[in-house]
Structures are given as structure tokens and as C-alpha cells.
Design an enzyme around this catalytic site. Structure first.
Site, mmCIF file in Angstrom:
data_model
loop_
_atom_site.group_PDB
_atom_site.id
_atom_site.type_symbol
_atom_site.label_atom_id
_atom_site.label_comp_id
_atom_site.label_asym_id
_atom_site.label_seq_id
_atom_site.Cartn_x
_atom_site.Cartn_y
_atom_site.Cartn_z
ATOM 1 N N LYS B 181 -6.143 16.562 -0.477
ATOM 2 C CA LYS B 181 -6.127 15.994 -1.976
ATOM 3 C C LYS B 181 -6.503 14.492 -1.459
ATOM 4 O O LYS B 181 -6.607 13.757 -0.401
ATOM 5 C CB LYS B 181 -4.483 15.887 -2.048
ATOM 6 C CG LYS B 181 -3.668 15.039 -1.314
ATOM 7 C CD LYS B 181 -2.861 14.005 -1.875
ATOM 8 C CE LYS B 181 -3.388 13.438 -3.108
ATOM 9 N NZ LYS B 181 -2.483 12.191 -3.541
ATOM 10 N N THR B 192 -8.554 9.789 2.803
ATOM 11 C CA THR B 192 -8.440 11.078 2.289
ATOM 12 C C THR B 192 -6.873 11.230 1.722
ATOM 13 O O THR B 192 -6.894 12.053 0.842
ATOM 14 C CB THR B 192 -8.480 12.200 3.178
ATOM 15 O OG1 THR B 192 -8.015 13.169 3.089
ATOM 16 C CG2 THR B 192 -7.641 11.826 4.598
ATOM 17 N N ASN B 400 -5.071 5.095 -14.667
ATOM 18 C CA ASN B 400 -4.270 4.111 -13.648
ATOM 19 C C ASN B 400 -3.695 2.852 -14.561
ATOM 20 O O ASN B 400 -2.858 2.341 -13.905
ATOM 21 C CB ASN B 400 -5.297 3.421 -12.771
ATOM 22 C CG ASN B 400 -5.802 4.280 -11.575
ATOM 23 O OD1 ASN B 400 -4.869 4.856 -10.923
ATOM 24 N ND2 ASN B 400 -6.876 4.890 -11.450
ATOM 25 N N THR B 405 4.980 4.726 -15.400
ATOM 26 C CA THR B 405 5.945 4.804 -16.450
ATOM 27 C C THR B 405 5.986 6.055 -17.315
ATOM 28 O O THR B 405 4.864 6.670 -17.429
ATOM 29 C CB THR B 405 5.682 3.552 -16.898
ATOM 30 O OG1 THR B 405 4.537 3.407 -17.311
ATOM 31 C CG2 THR B 405 6.267 2.434 -16.401
#
Lengths: 405, 405
Positions: B181, B192, B400, B405
Site C-alpha cells: 500500500k 512504501t 490532502n 477531519t
């Protein structure tokens, strides 16, 4: 209000015209002239790829005397080989010819050339050749003339950036005023692209060189918009002595002058960060508790250059883990258990774990126009550093994804 | 098509469930189990701020034997002090209890824990405690089970990333398969976030450790999305020996195994860059003609991390001055007069000036999905480096600017 532009300094005249380099028709050729030969010092980019005007300008600055600065925006004259050097020299020659009375002459080396804009294109010399007599004819000492100069040097900047101060020295009033451009391709090691400060102070060349170096390290070299050090960065100070103070050579007078020069350069630096491409906020990153000055600088720059930090700030998102983790990969010595992370005045991380600070209050602080991020590296060291930067927005992408074409 | 997921490797079972950490209801707890104790090696982040699972994992890897990896996504368990360490250990303990038959026992240290997600929050241990028996009960060796595992470890990734290969060694077929991932907070020095490769090879621990180090430097450590080295990076290889090959200890067999491991890791690395947050392109930056390997790496990373470079690529804008100027500020030794800059197969800068390459053709090349940028630093040196990265888009900002929140 009295004139606070660069022409407020005795013996300086300025102008700008649109000579057709910018397709928008905005002013793109600017000229600053000192009526008397001025003691001059400059700082240039540390990029290994430098524009032709930097190569020419470095050589012209060797003697420490200048009469004028000629600047075009819209084309940077970088990566242009021998032809670029010839073009920069010709800009100086044409300017030298135009700014003196008929019959007089001025050496090429009294002119500092600058070019800012796209890299890898030749200057449109036909437009510049035609423009120089026009900008010389437009020279004036009015506020309008000073403002025109500060507009003529801009590229993607949204607003002109000017600063002004005075100081008293031995019963004389000295004026220091300047302007700069810079919005993208902005990073330490001459952070400004272009800045010109004029003063009527009488100052010896060694003292002026010391002042400009010291001030640059604490102002323009502490700004980053996008971590991309430009090939054209230039910061020049011209001091023509018309304040008739006793020539500054060292000691208290040099200190006082340097402090005033710092104020002007610091104001311009903040203005660059605030007008960073796509910026909506001025962000100050403060590092304390570092083992060395180099560590403090590395940690501050890692935070200020992190896209994750800058987007969190853009979103007003209290995601402070991004601040502390950027310090963590900066290479600076760090004791995480003793580190402290603050957002504005709120401490969010201490003793190795989150404080019980109210995230809503942190979020409120992060949504302000002016924001300070503070990280103490917890090493017990006394070194500190401060960097100005801005947030990273969709607008930055829009500005930069389609710039040359 | 036969199973090419991580469960295609003999003796490995996997699963993932949604235990409620992610508010989206997506899988957030993943488990990989080897039926036999596996020889294991791992590489972790170099960030000085590290997650609790990294501290625990480093200690568990010391003996070089693992039975399972337990991973949660949605919370990184970083900056969480002693409580975070206890939570990571409890994840291992619960897993160790669940994966053996009743009456048997397994030491805590046979489990590698990983957590990925937001920094500065405590793990929701109630959810994890309830989830571990569920994910253990779901373990299977089907392709579905392997695919579920590769999905369960994701955060902002859009797609799962898997790779598979086989090799023949001494008449035996060895399978190597893995997944990873990573999409944001991706930069060299464990690029990574999380990668797990399983193999049925029989291999001695020193040989496996050499292989993982060599491969990491040329694959995961050559990826950058946003230059932000994560606090949670982990790359683990588990080799359970069920291929029954003669144990690999050195020489030609080690070389062959390392080459196959490289292929799997290299494929996963490219998949990370291609799935970088907001990315629309896979960009390969190649440096040649560098004086040292360090210089080649610095120049490649400066180009790959420049927001100006990444936005130009996003816009398909042939603004190559940004590439060469990034190399110029990287700190690498450079001879600009002998440097060469290429975009795809087109040389755009040579002999200190622009070539007469057709900018429309450069633009066409830059608009492709896969793009290679090449800079020869012109020093006459033989060192080279290659970095995978992606473009920078409005979507990166959107992802981003509003994450926690």
C-alpha cells in the site's frame, strides 16, 4: 502619504514599460537609475544552472559600483549559451547609452542586468532594443515611477512587493527602500528571484557586502514557496551616498544600517511567501531546541517544503502529525520523547504523546491567515531557525500545470 | 487464470475484515499467516519519528522468524508514547492466540504488527480486539482471501497493488508474491509505507537479509510521491521453505532469488508511483553522467520532488527548464555546457543551449501516461540513478487539504 516607493530615496529614478515580451501587455521592462555612481553589492543564485544575466551581473559587480539595473520579465535568458550572454551584455550597453547625456559615456559594467520568466528561450532582442529608449525616457522620481518599477519586474506575482524605512545616523536621515518579485520557483539560497534595494546612505563597499550577506541569510534565504531554487535569483543593494552621512565603515553605524536593511528585506521576504503562487496564508515555521544551526535549518525547511504540511494548512486541518513527522525525516538530530509541537500558541504534542488540546481550537488557529508552526527538537540544544512559507492550493497547480504554452 | 495473489504461495493464508476503524466501512484489519514458521527479514522507515508498531516490529524481527503479519489501516499509532507500544503488543498477542489450535501457544514475537493512517491518535483497541478473532476466522488460501488482504491494508490508495513471479531452482518451482500500500507520505528511505512479500523458498536468514536490503535500495527507496518519508514504512519478506528447494545460502541461487524478488518489488514500486495521491501519470526520472552515485540520487530526487516539475508534467507542458534547473539546485556536481536533457526520446537541451527540437512533439510526449525524463549531468562520470514518481494535480490538494477531519 509621502512617497514610500524606491524613488523616495534621494537620487534614484525608475520606470517601467510594456515592450511586448509578455503576451498580456503588462509592463515587462523596468529600469532603476542612480544619479550618482552607487556603491553596490549583490547576492546571486546558488543554482549550478544560472541565467546569462547572472554570469554577466557577477562580473559587473566585481568593482562594487553601479549606476543602473535593467530588468525584463517574461523570459529568463537561461540555458541560452553564448547568444544569451551577448544578449545580456547588449541590454547593459543599450541602457548605458540611454541614461547619460549626449556625448557622455558609461561603461557597460555600471549596469546590472536581470531577466525573469521562462527558461530555455532566447530573449526577443528586437523588443528589448526598442524598449530601452522608451523606458529610459520614462524615468522619473515620482511615486508613480517607483510603483511602475515594482510592477515591471513581476511574473506570476499577484501584487507588487515594496518596503521602506529610514534611520538617523550622525544627524542625517538615511532612507532605505526596495521592491522584489517572487511567487514561484522560490526556495532558500537566494529565495527571491529579484530584489532591489536603494539607499542614499554613504557606506563603504566592505561594510555593504557584509550587510547584504548577513541580511540575506536571515531573510530571503528563509523563504520557500516550492523548494525550487531559481536560476535567476538576484538581490542587489545600491547605496549612492546622497544622505551625506559620514561613510559607514564598521561598528555601531554598520550595525544600525544592517538592522534597517534587515527590516526592509524581512518585510519583502514575508511578502514573497504571502504572495506565493496560489497562496492563501503566510506560514512561519519556527524550530527551537536544535543541536546545530544546520539542523534547525534542515528541520524548518523539511516542514516548510512538505506538500502534506502545506495542504493540511490550506485545508485548515489540525493534522499536526505531518509537522512532527517532517522534522523526523529532515535528518536533524531529534529526541522525540522531549520534542514539543505547537500550532499557534497551542501545544499539541509533548512527552511523546498528544496533549489534550482541543482539536477544534487547533483547527480554528489553522484557519487563520497568519499561522506559526513551532517544533522544539528536544535535543537540549540552543539552535533555532525560522522560515517563511505559504500553503499549497489547487490554484498553485492551475498556475503551474500550464505556464509556457 | 490461476491465483496470482499472495495466497498463491504454498502455506500462506490471508484475510481482511472491516472492524470499524475506517468510517467508510471499508476493510481495515488484515492478516497474513504462514502455516510454518517463516524465515523473515524486514526494512523499516528511517524517520526519527516512528510508529509504535515499528518499535515493536524491529524487536520482533531480531530472531528472523515470523508466523504472521497483522495490519490495521485508518490509524497509524504514531506519537502515542507507552500506550501506543502496549497497543501494538496487544495486537500481536491477540493474533498469536487466534492463529494456533486450542491448547497450543505462540510467542508474541512471531507476529509483525503494522498500522497505517492518521498520526497522533490512539488505536481504537475495542474495535481491534473484537476484529482479530473475526479476521482469523476468515483466513483462507483462495484468490479472494489474497485479494481481500491486499485491499485491507490500503488507506488513500485507489487500487490494490500486487505482484507475482516464479523461478526454478534445483528442479523446484519457487513462488514469490506480494502486495503493498502507498499513495501519500511516500518518499525514499523506505518509500512504501507497507509491503509484504511471501515466498515458499527455503532461504537462510543472512541471504534473505542481503536480498531484501539490495532490492529495497533499487525499488521502494526509488519511489517518491510527495517527498514525505512516512513514520510507518515497513517492507517484510516471509520465506516458509515449502518449495523444498535446497536452502539458498549464497552464490548463484541467491543471485537468482534476489533477481526474482527485485522483479516483484520493482513492479510494486511502479504501482505505488502510478497510484500516487491524485496522480495521472507514471514518471521515470533517469540521471546519467553523475560523478558519484550519491550525486545521481540527489539530482534524480530533486527533479522527482519538484512541484514545478510535477505540475508541468501534469499539464503536459514542455517546460523542460524546470527539469534542468532542479538538477542545478540539487547539490550534485554538474557541467552545464556538457549536460543533456531529454524528454522521452527527444533531446531538448545540449551544448549549453536549446536544441531545435519541435516543442509540439515534446508536448505530445509529455501528454503520455508514461513519461521518462532524462538528465545527463555532463561531468563525464559513470554514475546513474532512477526514480519513479508521478505528477502533481488538483486532486492531490483535495485529498490532502481535508484528511483527518
Amino acid at each position: 502619504m509621502p512617497n514610500r516607493s524606491i524613488t523616495a530615496v534621494r537620487g534614484f529614478r525608475a520606470a517601467a514599460v510594456a515592450c511586448g515580451i509578455k503576451s498580456t501587455g503588462k509592463p515587462d521592462l523596468a529600469l532603476l537609475v542612480s544619479d550618482r555612481p552607487a556603491t553596490a553589492a549583490a547576492v546571486f543564485t546558488t543554482n549550478k544552472v544560472v541565467g546569462a544575466p547572472i554570469i554577466v551581473g557577477r562580473s559587473h559587480l566585481r568593482a562594487g559600483k553601479l549606476r543602473a539595473c535593467i530588468i525584463n520579465s517574461g523570459c529568463a535568458n537561461v540555458c541560452t549559451g553564448a547568444r544569451g550572454i551577448n544578449d545580456a551584455r547588449e541590454m547593459c550597453l543599450d541602457t548605458a547609452t540611454q541614461i547619460v547625456a549626449e556625448g557622455e559615456s558609461l561603461p557597460l559594467t555600471s549596469i546590472l542586468p536581470s531577466s525573469t520568466g521562462v527558461i530555455g528561450r532566447y530573449l526577443p532582442m528586437d523588443k528589448i532594443r526598442a524598449g530601452i529608449p522608451l523606458v529610459a525616457a520614462a524615468l522619473g522620481d515620482s511615486e508613480e515611477a517607483g510603483n511602475a518599477f515594482s510592477l515591471g519586474i513581476l511574473t506570476t506575482d499577484l501584487v507588487p512587493k515594496t518596503a521602506f524605512t529610514t534611520l538617523r545616523l550622525g544627524g542625517k536621515t538615511i532612507t532605505i527602500a526596495g521592491c522584489c518579485k517572487g511567487s514561484g520557483m522560490i526556495a532558500p539560497n537566494m529565495a527571491t528571484m529579484l530584489a532591489y534595494i536603494a539607499t542614499d546612505a554613504a557606506i563603504a563597499l566592505p561594510a555593504l557586502r557584509r550587510a547584504i550577506r548577513g541580511v540575506t541569510d536571515r531573510t530571503f534565504n528563509c523563504v520557500t514557496v516550492d523548494q525550487h531554487t531559481s536560476t535567476s535569483d538576484t538581490f542587489a543593494v545600491l547605496a549612492n551616498g546622497m544622505a551625506e552621512n559620514r561613510t559607514i565603515t564598521s561598528g555601531a553605524a554598520e550595525k544600525k544600517f544592517t538592522a534597517a536593511l534587515y527590516d526592509v528585506a524581512d518585510s519583502l521576504s514575508q511578502q514573497i511567501a504571502r504572495d506565493g503562487e496560489g497562496a492563501t496564508k503566510l506560514v512561519t515555521v519556527k524550530i527551537t531546541g536544535a543541536k546545530t544551526a544546520h539542523d534547525a535549518k534542515r528541520a524548518a525547511e523539511a516542514i516548510a517544503n512538505s506538500a502534506l504540511v502545506k495542504t493540511a494548512i490550506h485545508g485548515g486541518d489540525p493534522n499536526w502529525g505531518r509537522f512532527i513527522s517532517a522534522a523526523g525525516y529532515s535528518g536533524a538530530a531529534m529526541n522525540v520523547e522531549k520534542s514539543v509541537c505547537g500550532v499557534g500558541k497551542i501545544v499539541v504534542f509533548k512527552n511523546g504523546r498528544p496533549t489534550d488540546a482541543d482539536l477544534k481550537a487547533v483547527q480554528h488557529t489553522m484557519q487563520q491567515k497568519d499561522l506559526t508552526i513551532h517544533v522544539n527538537l528536544g535535543t537540549g540544544g540552543k539552535s533555532t531557525h525560522r522560515v517563511y512559507t505559504c500553503d499549497l492550493s489547487r490554484e498553485y497547480i492551475a498556475i503551474n500545470a500550464d505556464y509556457t504554452t
